[in-house]
Motif scaffolding. Structure first.
Motif, mmCIF file in Angstrom:
data_model
loop_
_atom_site.group_PDB
_atom_site.id
_atom_site.type_symbol
_atom_site.label_atom_id
_atom_site.label_comp_id
_atom_site.label_asym_id
_atom_site.label_seq_id
_atom_site.Cartn_x
_atom_site.Cartn_y
_atom_site.Cartn_z
ATOM 1 N N GLU A 1 10.885 50.859 4.645
ATOM 2 C CA GLU A 1 12.111 51.269 5.341
ATOM 3 C C GLU A 1 12.715 52.493 4.630
ATOM 4 O OE1 GLU A 1 13.290 49.990 8.061
ATOM 5 O OE2 GLU A 1 12.315 48.016 8.240
ATOM 6 N N LYS B 1 4.936 50.662 6.446
ATOM 7 C CA LYS B 1 5.651 51.833 5.955
ATOM 8 C C LYS B 1 7.040 51.381 5.492
ATOM 9 C CE LYS B 1 7.262 56.439 7.379
ATOM 10 N NZ LYS B 1 7.151 57.508 8.412
ATOM 11 N N ASP C 1 5.799 51.884 16.483
ATOM 12 C CA ASP C 1 6.064 50.565 15.905
ATOM 13 C C ASP C 1 4.821 50.037 15.205
ATOM 14 O OD1 ASP C 1 8.836 49.951 16.981
ATOM 15 O OD2 ASP C 1 7.758 50.401 18.839
ATOM 16 N N LEU D 1 4.313 56.750 12.001
ATOM 17 C CA LEU D 1 5.012 55.470 12.109
ATOM 18 C C LEU D 1 6.502 55.620 11.838
ATOM 19 C CD1 LEU D 1 2.433 53.190 10.295
ATOM 20 C CD2 LEU D 1 3.401 52.665 12.544
ATOM 21 N N ARG D 2 7.289 54.783 12.477
ATOM 22 C CA ARG D 2 8.711 54.689 12.137
ATOM 23 C C ARG D 2 8.835 53.954 10.803
ATOM 24 N NH1 ARG D 2 10.246 49.540 12.395
ATOM 25 N NH2 ARG D 2 9.304 48.108 13.925
ATOM 26 N N PRO D 3 9.953 54.116 10.090
ATOM 27 C CA PRO D 3 10.175 53.300 8.894
ATOM 28 C C PRO D 3 10.116 51.813 9.246
ATOM 29 C CG PRO D 3 11.720 55.116 8.952
ATOM 30 C CD PRO D 3 11.011 55.122 10.290
ATOM 31 N N HIS E 1 5.944 50.660 20.918
ATOM 32 C CA HIS E 1 5.173 51.896 21.026
ATOM 33 C C HIS E 1 3.999 51.766 20.077
ATOM 34 C CE1 HIS E 1 4.788 56.493 20.152
ATOM 35 N NE2 HIS E 1 3.865 56.072 21.003
ATOM 36 N N GLY F 1 6.551 62.274 13.658
ATOM 37 C CA GLY F 1 7.675 62.044 14.560
ATOM 38 C C GLY F 1 7.367 61.194 15.771
ATOM 39 N N GLY G 1 7.411 50.416 10.300
ATOM 40 C CA GLY G 1 6.273 50.220 11.198
ATOM 41 C C GLY G 1 5.024 49.795 10.445
ATOM 42 N N GLU H 1 7.077 58.051 15.742
ATOM 43 C CA GLU H 1 7.927 56.863 15.564
ATOM 44 C C GLU H 1 7.287 55.615 16.160
ATOM 45 O OE1 GLU H 1 11.314 56.679 13.999
ATOM 46 O OE2 GLU H 1 10.210 58.355 13.088
#
Length: 292
Positions: free
Chosen positions: A291, A289, A173, A200-202, A99, A169, A204, A171
């Motif tokens: 984790e 970002k 990649d 971003l997701r953790p 994503h 939110g 990302g 999320e």
């Protein structure tokens, strides 16, 4: 240093012959420019005595909406940036499907090559200009991209409220900011980077390509166009900021990111019409970002 780019070609598009990232050494270039400017402060000015037209004060949204509606109405002002797939190999990852979010998508010159060359990827595109968003959606449709792979909406990603209501939110990649951060004053740059962090997701990655200090564009701007340190106002009313690698990394880190890569990209181009050799300087950044 250059890399062949024939692997990343969209349907009915012509392959880039080579991707250049180190045609000259940045620090040697900086030293030579400083010495030349010490001898002649106007060495890079192309129109002595002619200053920029005075622009009315208008909202940023209006400036960029006018640009896309007037100068980019065919969505072809910028060519597809296929080199980004070499610059940021993570964009070619297919397992797991990626994503990818872009803040300041314009007409899609960065996202379209990703959609064409990475069939598992889906994207979320945002821009401050409604016209730009519409142009990107139309370009994706013309390219035969499945509608479910594209989400696009108007958003001022330099607004703190957008980070809470629209971007938080997602999320992602990977998140692209391509020649967009430089269009903002420093205080808004921090807000955009903070919003990118939220989107971003953790784990990302934030991927940045933008204008660098000592670029020929900066050198040719006149002193009366300077708004603040490394920040200038163009004749059409848009802003342009020029980053050092230290500046870019510090700003990303202040928004919560860790630095994986931050370097200068030095590209030498020939303006054939004017027979003028241009030394372009850009900044390249990959920030992560942490984790959770």
């Amino acid at each position: 240093m250059s890399s062949k780019c024939q692997a990343f070609v969209g349907e009915k598009t012509k392959a880039a012959e080579e991707y250049h990232s180190a045609d000259f050494d940045f620090f040697e270039h900086k030293t030579a420019v400083d010495e030349e400017l010490a001898r002649d402060p106007s060495a890079y000015h192309v129109a002595e005595g002619v200053g920029p037209k005075k622009q009315p004060i208008v909202a940023e949204e209006e400036v960029w909406e006018a640009f896309h509606a007037r100068d980019n109405a065919t969505a072809r002002f910028y060519k597809e940036r296929r080199y980004l797939l070499l610059e940021f190999p993570v964009l070619t990852t297919q397992d797991p499907p990626q994503h990818v979010v872009e803040l300041g998508c314009g007409c899609g010159s960065a996202l379209l090559p990703i959609l064409k060359e990475n069939p598992g990827a889906h994207v979320t595109a945002t821009d401050i200009s409604p016209t730009a968003v519409q142009l990107f959606e139309a370009a994706a449709l013309r390219a035969g991209i499945a509608p479910e792979r594209v989400r696009a909406f108007t958003c001022n990603s330099a607004d703190a409220g957008a980070g809470e209501s629209l971007l938080s939110g997602l999320e992602a990649d990977s998140l692209l900011i391509i020649f967009t951060l430089a269009a903002l004053p420093p205080k808004d740059q921090h807000t955009m980077l903070s919003n990118a962090f939220k989107a971003l997701r953790p784990g990302g990655r934030l991927l940045i390509r933008d204008h660098g200090v000592y670029d020929i564009t900066q050198l040719r701007l006149r002193s009366e166009q300077k708004v603040a340190e490394n920040l200038y106002k163009r004749g059409d009313g848009t802003l342009c900021y020029f980053f050092s690698t230290e500046d870019l990394a510090a700003k990303a880190q202040s928004a919560g990111f860790t630095t994986e890569e931050c370097s200068y990209v030095c590209v030498q181009l020939l303006n054939r019409r004017k027979n003028f050799l241009m030394r372009r300087v850009f900044v390249h950044g990959v920030f992560r970002k942490p984790e959770a």
